[in-house]
Design a protein around this motif. Structure first.
Motif, PDB file in Angstrom:
ATOM      1  N   LEU A 157       0.818  -1.211   0.000  1.00  0.00           N
ATOM      2  CA  LEU A 157       0.000   0.000   0.000  1.00  0.00           C
ATOM      3  C   LEU A 157       0.851   1.259   0.000  1.00  0.00           C
ATOM      4  CD1 LEU A 157      -2.676  -1.113   2.613  1.00  0.00           C
ATOM      5  CD2 LEU A 157      -2.797  -1.264   0.123  1.00  0.00           C
ATOM      6  N   ARG A 158       2.043   1.165   0.589  1.00  0.00           N
ATOM      7  CA  ARG A 158       2.982   2.289   0.637  1.00  0.00           C
ATOM      8  C   ARG A 158       4.338   1.731   1.005  1.00  0.00           C
ATOM      9  NH1 ARG A 158       4.705   3.207   5.658  1.00  0.00           N
ATOM     10  NH2 ARG A 158       3.366   2.657   7.393  1.00  0.00           N
ATOM     11  N   GLU A 159       5.367   2.557   0.875  1.00  0.00           N
ATOM     12  CA  GLU A 159       6.708   2.146   1.303  1.00  0.00           C
ATOM     13  C   GLU A 159       6.730   2.044   2.825  1.00  0.00           C
ATOM     14  OE1 GLU A 159       9.540   1.143  -0.272  1.00  0.00           O
ATOM     15  OE2 GLU A 159       8.185   1.079  -1.988  1.00  0.00           O
ATOM     16  N   PRO A 160       7.269   0.962   3.362  1.00  0.00           N
ATOM     17  CA  PRO A 160       7.339   0.847   4.827  1.00  0.00           C
ATOM     18  C   PRO A 160       8.298   1.858   5.430  1.00  0.00           C
ATOM     19  CG  PRO A 160       8.412  -1.031   3.766  1.00  0.00           C
ATOM     20  CD  PRO A 160       7.803  -0.196   2.681  1.00  0.00           C
ATOM     21  N   ALA A 161       8.071   2.175   6.700  1.00  0.00           N
ATOM     22  CA  ALA A 161       8.957   3.107   7.432  1.00  0.00           C
ATOM     23  C   ALA A 161      10.365   2.543   7.438  1.00  0.00           C
ATOM     24  CB  ALA A 161       8.448   3.321   8.838  1.00  0.00           C
ATOM     25  N   GLY A 162      11.344   3.389   7.267  1.00  0.00           N
ATOM     26  CA  GLY A 162      12.745   2.945   7.288  1.00  0.00           C
ATOM     27  C   GLY A 162      13.183   2.288   5.994  1.00  0.00           C
ATOM     28  N   GLY A 163      12.319   2.271   4.965  1.00  0.00           N
ATOM     29  CA  GLY A 163      12.692   1.711   3.681  1.00  0.00           C
ATOM     30  C   GLY A 163      12.834   0.204   3.665  1.00  0.00           C
TER      31      GLY A 163
END
Length: 167
Positions: A157-163
């Motif tokens: 759904l989106r890029e996760p936190a911290g890549g």
């Protein structure tokens, strides 16, 4: 075709209630867990519904529960635990409506990815999830009690936190 739309529009979505647990459990036994030990019995459904990190949603009409889904939410990822639609109601958009409702909730909650496992012997479900944009990650031999393989799938759904890779 027009008749199917009328039937589908009569089905409404709402959060599951304790009174729905028995029908949901029976549907899980008959439609999801067929040929496997029954795990999602009524008490288990009630436990899931009572979990603050879980959403249980039903599609119902005058005849009762026609479909349901359960999703557990974490900080970054959600897990689609169960999805079932009565056979006579399949291909009328009910499953899609259930999943899209949960995906909208996941986006609002800031979830990076939704993951699921499905029986590898269910090509219709596999096509359904591909059609919703899920990616096939891997085949898991013997995932279900050593008897049936599963496919693990994920929708980003989106890029996760911290890549991180969301996996």
């Amino acid at each position: 075709m027009q008749n199917q739309r009328v039937v589908s529009s009569a089905v409404t979505l709402r959060p599951a209630r304790a009174a729905d647990a028995r029908q949901m459990a029976a549907m899980s036994r008959d439609l999801i867990e067929a040929g496997l030990p029954w795990r999602y019995h009524t008490v288990h459904m009630l436990r899931l519904m009572g979990d603050d990190e879980t959403i249980a949603l039903v599609a119902h009409d005058h005849a009762g529960v026609q479909g349901f889904t359960v999703m557990q939410f974490g900080d970054e990822r959600a897990h689609l635990v169960l999805l079932a639609v009565r056979p006579q109601q399949q291909r009328r958009g009910i499953g899609r409506r259930l999943v899209e409702w949960l995906l909208a909730s996941a986006r609002v909650a800031g979830i990076a990815a939704v993951q699921l496992e499905l029986r590898a012997d269910n090509p219709a479900a596999y096509r359904f999830y591909l059609g919703l944009g899920f990616d096939d990650l891997q085949l898991l031999p013997g995932y279900y009690d050593g008897l049936i393989a599963a496919r693990r799938m994920r929708l980003t759904l989106r890029e996760p936190a911290g890549g991180e890779g969301g996996g």
